[in-house]
Design a protein around this motif. Structure first.
Motif, PDB file in Angstrom:
ATOM      1  N   VAL A   6       0.848  -1.207   0.000  1.00  0.00           N
ATOM      2  CA  VAL A   6       0.000   0.000   0.000  1.00  0.00           C
ATOM      3  C   VAL A   6       0.873   1.244   0.000  1.00  0.00           C
ATOM      4  O   VAL A   6       0.625   2.200  -0.745  1.00  0.00           O
ATOM      5  CB  VAL A   6      -0.959  -0.026   1.211  1.00  0.00           C
ATOM      6  CG1 VAL A   6      -1.659   1.308   1.380  1.00  0.00           C
ATOM      7  CG2 VAL A   6      -1.968  -1.149   1.055  1.00  0.00           C
ATOM      8  N   TRP A   7       1.923   1.259   0.816  1.00  0.00           N
ATOM      9  CA  TRP A   7       2.833   2.401   0.861  1.00  0.00           C
ATOM     10  C   TRP A   7       3.523   2.596  -0.482  1.00  0.00           C
ATOM     11  O   TRP A   7       3.643   3.725  -0.968  1.00  0.00           O
ATOM     12  CB  TRP A   7       3.877   2.171   1.957  1.00  0.00           C
ATOM     13  CG  TRP A   7       4.922   3.228   2.010  1.00  0.00           C
ATOM     14  CD1 TRP A   7       4.832   4.444   2.607  1.00  0.00           C
ATOM     15  CD2 TRP A   7       6.223   3.156   1.417  1.00  0.00           C
ATOM     16  NE1 TRP A   7       6.008   5.132   2.425  1.00  0.00           N
ATOM     17  CE2 TRP A   7       6.870   4.372   1.694  1.00  0.00           C
ATOM     18  CE3 TRP A   7       6.886   2.187   0.679  1.00  0.00           C
ATOM     19  CZ2 TRP A   7       8.163   4.639   1.262  1.00  0.00           C
ATOM     20  CZ3 TRP A   7       8.174   2.462   0.251  1.00  0.00           C
ATOM     21  CH2 TRP A   7       8.795   3.665   0.550  1.00  0.00           C
ATOM     22  N   LEU A   8       3.964   1.508  -1.113  1.00  0.00           N
ATOM     23  CA  LEU A   8       4.656   1.596  -2.394  1.00  0.00           C
ATOM     24  C   LEU A   8       3.744   2.151  -3.488  1.00  0.00           C
ATOM     25  O   LEU A   8       4.158   3.017  -4.269  1.00  0.00           O
ATOM     26  CB  LEU A   8       5.201   0.224  -2.800  1.00  0.00           C
ATOM     27  CG  LEU A   8       5.992   0.185  -4.099  1.00  0.00           C
ATOM     28  CD1 LEU A   8       7.276   0.986  -3.947  1.00  0.00           C
ATOM     29  CD2 LEU A   8       6.298  -1.248  -4.481  1.00  0.00           C
ATOM     30  N   VAL A   9       2.507   1.688  -3.548  1.00  0.00           N
ATOM     31  CA  VAL A   9       1.562   2.197  -4.547  1.00  0.00           C
ATOM     32  C   VAL A   9       1.311   3.683  -4.318  1.00  0.00           C
ATOM     33  O   VAL A   9       1.291   4.477  -5.265  1.00  0.00           O
ATOM     34  CB  VAL A   9       0.248   1.384  -4.515  1.00  0.00           C
ATOM     35  CG1 VAL A   9      -0.830   2.059  -5.334  1.00  0.00           C
ATOM     36  CG2 VAL A   9       0.484  -0.030  -4.997  1.00  0.00           C
ATOM     37  N   ASP A  10       1.141   4.078  -3.057  1.00  0.00           N
ATOM     38  CA  ASP A  10       0.917   5.487  -2.745  1.00  0.00           C
ATOM     39  C   ASP A  10       2.122   6.340  -3.144  1.00  0.00           C
ATOM     40  O   ASP A  10       1.957   7.414  -3.739  1.00  0.00           O
ATOM     41  CB  ASP A  10       0.624   5.646  -1.256  1.00  0.00           C
ATOM     42  CG  ASP A  10       0.268   7.069  -0.879  1.00  0.00           C
ATOM     43  OD1 ASP A  10      -0.508   7.703  -1.625  1.00  0.00           O
ATOM     44  OD2 ASP A  10       0.762   7.549   0.160  1.00  0.00           O
ATOM     45  N   ILE A  11       3.318   5.883  -2.873  1.00  0.00           N
ATOM     46  CA  ILE A  11       4.531   6.636  -3.210  1.00  0.00           C
ATOM     47  C   ILE A  11       4.713   6.740  -4.722  1.00  0.00           C
ATOM     48  O   ILE A  11       5.076   7.807  -5.245  1.00  0.00           O
ATOM     49  CB  ILE A  11       5.770   5.988  -2.542  1.00  0.00           C
ATOM     50  CG1 ILE A  11       5.725   6.186  -1.043  1.00  0.00           C
ATOM     51  CG2 ILE A  11       7.065   6.545  -3.122  1.00  0.00           C
ATOM     52  CD1 ILE A  11       5.754   7.636  -0.591  1.00  0.00           C
ATOM     53  N   VAL A  12       4.454   5.671  -5.459  1.00  0.00           N
ATOM     54  CA  VAL A  12       4.613   5.694  -6.919  1.00  0.00           C
ATOM     55  C   VAL A  12       3.632   6.680  -7.552  1.00  0.00           C
ATOM     56  O   VAL A  12       3.999   7.467  -8.431  1.00  0.00           O
ATOM     57  CB  VAL A  12       4.450   4.268  -7.513  1.00  0.00           C
ATOM     58  CG1 VAL A  12       4.287   4.309  -9.011  1.00  0.00           C
ATOM     59  CG2 VAL A  12       5.632   3.408  -7.125  1.00  0.00           C
ATOM     60  N   ILE A  13       2.384   6.673  -7.088  1.00  0.00           N
ATOM     61  CA  ILE A  13       1.395   7.612  -7.631  1.00  0.00           C
ATOM     62  C   ILE A  13       1.766   9.046  -7.277  1.00  0.00           C
ATOM     63  O   ILE A  13       1.687   9.939  -8.128  1.00  0.00           O
ATOM     64  CB  ILE A  13      -0.020   7.245  -7.146  1.00  0.00           C
ATOM     65  CG1 ILE A  13      -0.462   5.921  -7.765  1.00  0.00           C
ATOM     66  CG2 ILE A  13      -1.014   8.347  -7.490  1.00  0.00           C
ATOM     67  CD1 ILE A  13      -1.773   5.387  -7.242  1.00  0.00           C
ATOM     68  N   THR A  14       2.194   9.280  -6.049  1.00  0.00           N
ATOM     69  CA  THR A  14       2.615  10.624  -5.644  1.00  0.00           C
ATOM     70  C   THR A  14       3.819  11.087  -6.453  1.00  0.00           C
ATOM     71  O   THR A  14       3.879  12.248  -6.882  1.00  0.00           O
ATOM     72  CB  THR A  14       2.945  10.650  -4.136  1.00  0.00           C
ATOM     73  OG1 THR A  14       1.801  10.203  -3.405  1.00  0.00           O
ATOM     74  CG2 THR A  14       3.334  12.036  -3.680  1.00  0.00           C
ATOM     75  N   LEU A  15       4.772  10.218  -6.687  1.00  0.00           N
ATOM     76  CA  LEU A  15       5.947  10.562  -7.488  1.00  0.00           C
ATOM     77  C   LEU A  15       5.555  10.915  -8.918  1.00  0.00           C
ATOM     78  O   LEU A  15       6.067  11.884  -9.487  1.00  0.00           O
ATOM     79  CB  LEU A  15       6.945   9.405  -7.481  1.00  0.00           C
ATOM     80  CG  LEU A  15       8.228   9.612  -8.265  1.00  0.00           C
ATOM     81  CD1 LEU A  15       9.045  10.742  -7.657  1.00  0.00           C
ATOM     82  CD2 LEU A  15       9.033   8.336  -8.301  1.00  0.00           C
TER      83      LEU A  15
END
Length: 101
Positions: A6-15
């Protein structure tokens, strides 16, 4: 493990959102001759931003018409990415965390 996904998906979208914003700002700086596109660093930065944002912006550019030289596809892409992030956080993150821990 579920929290990490969940954290990785959130970070990729934010990036991706920040890369789209940086690409739009750099294109404005090129348009108003604030920066020189022949500068090696600026050229490499523009190339990287173009390659990173092209998979998201190109399909939108085929669908959304140009509004007199104003490209609104970055705005549509940012709204779409935020929608996907919120949808993922609300619907998929709970079952994913429950399944994987």
């Amino acid at each position: 493990m579920g929290y990490a996904i969940v954290w990785l998906v959130d970070i990729v979208i934010t990036l991706m959102i920040w890369l789209i914003i940086a690409s739009a700002i750099l294109s404005w700086l090129f348009a108003f001759d604030v920066v020189n596109h022949r500068n090696r660093f600026v050229g490499q930065l523009a190339y990287f931003l173009d390659r990173a944002t092209r998979p998201i912006l190109d399909p939108l550019r085929r669908v959304i018409p140009s509004l007199g030289g104003i490209d609104i596809t970055p705005i549509v892409a940012i709204i779409g990415l935020n929608f996907i992030r919120i949808l993922f956080m609300r619907l998929a993150s709970g079952p994913l965390i429950a399944l994987l821990g």
